[in-house]
Write a protein that holds these residues in place. Structure first.
Motif, PDB file in Angstrom:
ATOM      1  N   ASP A  58       0.828  -1.208   0.000  1.00 16.58           N
ATOM      2  CA  ASP A  58       0.000   0.000   0.000  1.00 16.58           C
ATOM      3  C   ASP A  58       0.864   1.261   0.000  1.00 16.58           C
ATOM      4  OD1 ASP A  58      -2.242  -1.605   0.017  1.00 16.58           O
ATOM      5  OD2 ASP A  58      -2.705  -1.272   2.142  1.00 16.58           O
ATOM      6  N   LEU A  59       1.944   1.243   0.774  1.00 22.86           N
ATOM      7  CA  LEU A  59       2.848   2.408   0.789  1.00 22.86           C
ATOM      8  C   LEU A  59       3.511   2.603  -0.572  1.00 22.86           C
ATOM      9  CD1 LEU A  59       4.400   1.924   4.322  1.00 22.86           C
ATOM     10  CD2 LEU A  59       2.982   3.863   3.589  1.00 22.86           C
ATOM     11  N   ALA A  60       3.851   1.524  -1.237  1.00 25.81           N
ATOM     12  CA  ALA A  60       4.424   1.629  -2.588  1.00 25.81           C
ATOM     13  C   ALA A  60       3.400   2.229  -3.550  1.00 25.81           C
ATOM     14  CB  ALA A  60       4.896   0.262  -3.078  1.00 25.81           C
ATOM     15  N   ALA A  61       2.129   1.840  -3.404  1.00 25.57           N
ATOM     16  CA  ALA A  61       1.068   2.389  -4.264  1.00 25.57           C
ATOM     17  C   ALA A  61       0.873   3.883  -3.995  1.00 25.57           C
ATOM     18  CB  ALA A  61      -0.238   1.635  -4.039  1.00 25.57           C
ATOM     19  N   ILE A  62       0.927   4.280  -2.735  1.00 26.24           N
ATOM     20  CA  ILE A  62       0.809   5.704  -2.388  1.00 26.24           C
ATOM     21  C   ILE A  62       1.946   6.491  -3.017  1.00 26.24           C
ATOM     22  CG2 ILE A  62       1.009   7.342  -0.464  1.00 26.24           C
ATOM     23  CD1 ILE A  62      -0.519   5.208   1.236  1.00 26.24           C
ATOM     24  N   SER A  63       3.141   5.951  -2.937  1.00 21.69           N
ATOM     25  CA  SER A  63       4.299   6.617  -3.538  1.00 21.69           C
ATOM     26  C   SER A  63       4.107   6.801  -5.043  1.00 21.69           C
ATOM     27  CB  SER A  63       5.566   5.809  -3.266  1.00 21.69           C
ATOM     28  OG  SER A  63       6.676   6.412  -3.887  1.00 21.69           O
ATOM     29  N   ARG A  64       3.613   5.747  -5.706  1.00 21.33           N
ATOM     30  CA  ARG A  64       3.371   5.858  -7.158  1.00 21.33           C
ATOM     31  C   ARG A  64       2.317   6.919  -7.458  1.00 21.33           C
ATOM     32  NH1 ARG A  64       3.746   0.338  -6.677  1.00 21.33           N
ATOM     33  NH2 ARG A  64       1.484   0.090  -6.655  1.00 21.33           N
ATOM     34  N   GLU A  65       1.257   6.961  -6.655  1.00 28.23           N
ATOM     35  CA  GLU A  65       0.203   7.958  -6.874  1.00 28.23           C
ATOM     36  C   GLU A  65       0.748   9.375  -6.716  1.00 28.23           C
ATOM     37  OE1 GLU A  65      -2.990   7.705  -7.966  1.00 28.23           O
ATOM     38  OE2 GLU A  65      -2.523   5.601  -8.314  1.00 28.23           O
TER      39      GLU A  65
ATOM     40  N   MET B 248       7.151  14.259   0.516  1.00 29.21           N
ATOM     41  CA  MET B 248       6.251  13.207   0.990  1.00 29.21           C
ATOM     42  C   MET B 248       6.599  11.874   0.341  1.00 29.21           C
ATOM     43  SD  MET B 248       2.696  15.411   1.193  1.00 29.21           S
ATOM     44  CE  MET B 248       1.642  14.019   1.072  1.00 29.21           C
ATOM     45  N   VAL B 249       6.932  11.889  -0.941  1.00 25.51           N
ATOM     46  CA  VAL B 249       7.316  10.662  -1.640  1.00 25.51           C
ATOM     47  C   VAL B 249       8.573  10.082  -1.002  1.00 25.51           C
ATOM     48  CG1 VAL B 249       8.223   9.728  -3.813  1.00 25.51           C
ATOM     49  CG2 VAL B 249       6.196  11.177  -3.844  1.00 25.51           C
ATOM     50  N   GLU B 250       9.547  10.933  -0.706  1.00 24.46           N
ATOM     51  CA  GLU B 250      10.780  10.465  -0.057  1.00 24.46           C
ATOM     52  C   GLU B 250      10.463   9.799   1.279  1.00 24.46           C
ATOM     53  OE1 GLU B 250      13.496  13.725   0.375  1.00 24.46           O
ATOM     54  OE2 GLU B 250      13.497  14.152  -1.782  1.00 24.46           O
TER      55      GLU B 250
ATOM     56  N   GLN C  84       8.188   2.763   3.555  1.00 23.47           N
ATOM     57  CA  GLN C  84       7.902   1.517   2.834  1.00 23.47           C
ATOM     58  C   GLN C  84       9.115   0.586   2.887  1.00 23.47           C
ATOM     59  OE1 GLN C  84       9.164   0.243  -0.279  1.00 23.47           O
ATOM     60  NE2 GLN C  84       7.662  -1.376  -0.498  1.00 23.47           N
ATOM     61  N   SER C  85      10.312   1.137   2.739  1.00 22.28           N
ATOM     62  CA  SER C  85      11.530   0.320   2.800  1.00 22.28           C
ATOM     63  C   SER C  85      11.698  -0.307   4.179  1.00 22.28           C
ATOM     64  CB  SER C  85      12.760   1.164   2.472  1.00 22.28           C
ATOM     65  OG  SER C  85      12.731   1.569   1.132  1.00 22.28           O
ATOM     66  N   MET C  86      11.399   0.461   5.227  1.00 19.72           N
ATOM     67  CA  MET C  86      11.521  -0.063   6.589  1.00 19.72           C
ATOM     68  C   MET C  86      10.495  -1.172   6.843  1.00 19.72           C
ATOM     69  SD  MET C  86      12.351   3.248   8.944  1.00 19.72           S
ATOM     70  CE  MET C  86      11.574   4.571   8.023  1.00 19.72           C
ATOM     71  N   VAL C  87       9.257  -0.934   6.432  1.00 20.36           N
ATOM     72  CA  VAL C  87       8.211  -1.940   6.631  1.00 20.36           C
ATOM     73  C   VAL C  87       8.555  -3.210   5.864  1.00 20.36           C
ATOM     74  CG1 VAL C  87       5.783  -2.497   6.172  1.00 20.36           C
ATOM     75  CG2 VAL C  87       6.388  -0.282   7.159  1.00 20.36           C
ATOM     76  N   LYS C  88       9.037  -3.068   4.634  1.00 21.84           N
ATOM     77  CA  LYS C  88       9.405  -4.230   3.829  1.00 21.84           C
ATOM     78  C   LYS C  88      10.569  -4.982   4.469  1.00 21.84           C
ATOM     79  CE  LYS C  88      10.318  -5.793  -0.860  1.00 21.84           C
ATOM     80  NZ  LYS C  88      10.249  -7.141  -0.381  1.00 21.84           N
ATOM     81  N   ALA C  89      11.545  -4.254   5.014  1.00 21.24           N
ATOM     82  CA  ALA C  89      12.674  -4.907   5.673  1.00 21.24           C
ATOM     83  C   ALA C  89      12.210  -5.703   6.897  1.00 21.24           C
ATOM     84  CB  ALA C  89      13.721  -3.870   6.077  1.00 21.24           C
ATOM     85  N   VAL C  90      11.300  -5.134   7.672  1.00 25.19           N
ATOM     86  CA  VAL C  90      10.756  -5.851   8.833  1.00 25.19           C
ATOM     87  C   VAL C  90      10.000  -7.094   8.363  1.00 25.19           C
ATOM     88  CG1 VAL C  90       9.072  -5.724  10.712  1.00 25.19           C
ATOM     89  CG2 VAL C  90      10.664  -3.831  10.330  1.00 25.19           C
TER      90      VAL C  90
END
Length: 108
Positions: free
Chosen positions: A17-24, A62-64, A70-76
């Motif tokens: 979902d965070l990746a989708a928000i970033s794309r939007e 905001m994208v940054e 998103q990177s932190m959540v994915k790493a966890v």
């Protein structure tokens, strides 16, 4: 000792979902230009473009931040998945070894 319960599927969904928000947010500038063109009114088009342009710097920040989160959540998620898979493999190997060394044992 306290149990740690973690819904890995939910954590992965959050990363997606965070990746989708970033794309939007990344595509918002193009979208705003399309909206501006669709207004059919020059003054309104100008206001829509002006608003979008003023948000560019804020949106980039905001994208940054969303990308970092998103990177932190994915790493966890990846880390806990790897640990969980390792525990499952160890349990399966232990059970197989127990069955092999004591074929008459009934697992509990």
């Amino acid at each position: 000792m306290a149990d740690l319960l973690l819904d890995l599927g939910l954590l992965q969904q959050l990363a997606d979902d965070l990746a989708a928000i970033s794309r939007e947010f990344t595509n918002a500038d193009k979208f705003s230009k399309d909206v501006a063109d669709a207004t059919g009114h020059d003054d309104l088009r100008h206001h829509v473009e002006d608003f979008a342009d003023k948000w560019n710097d804020k949106r980039e920040k905001m994208v940054e931040e969303v990308d970092a989160l998103q990177s932190m959540v994915k790493a966890v998620s990846d880390g806990f998945t790897k640990v969980d898979d390792g525990f499952a493999k160890a349990l399966e190997e232990g059970a197989a070894e127990t069955r092999k060394s004591n074929p008459g044992a009934v697992p509990k």
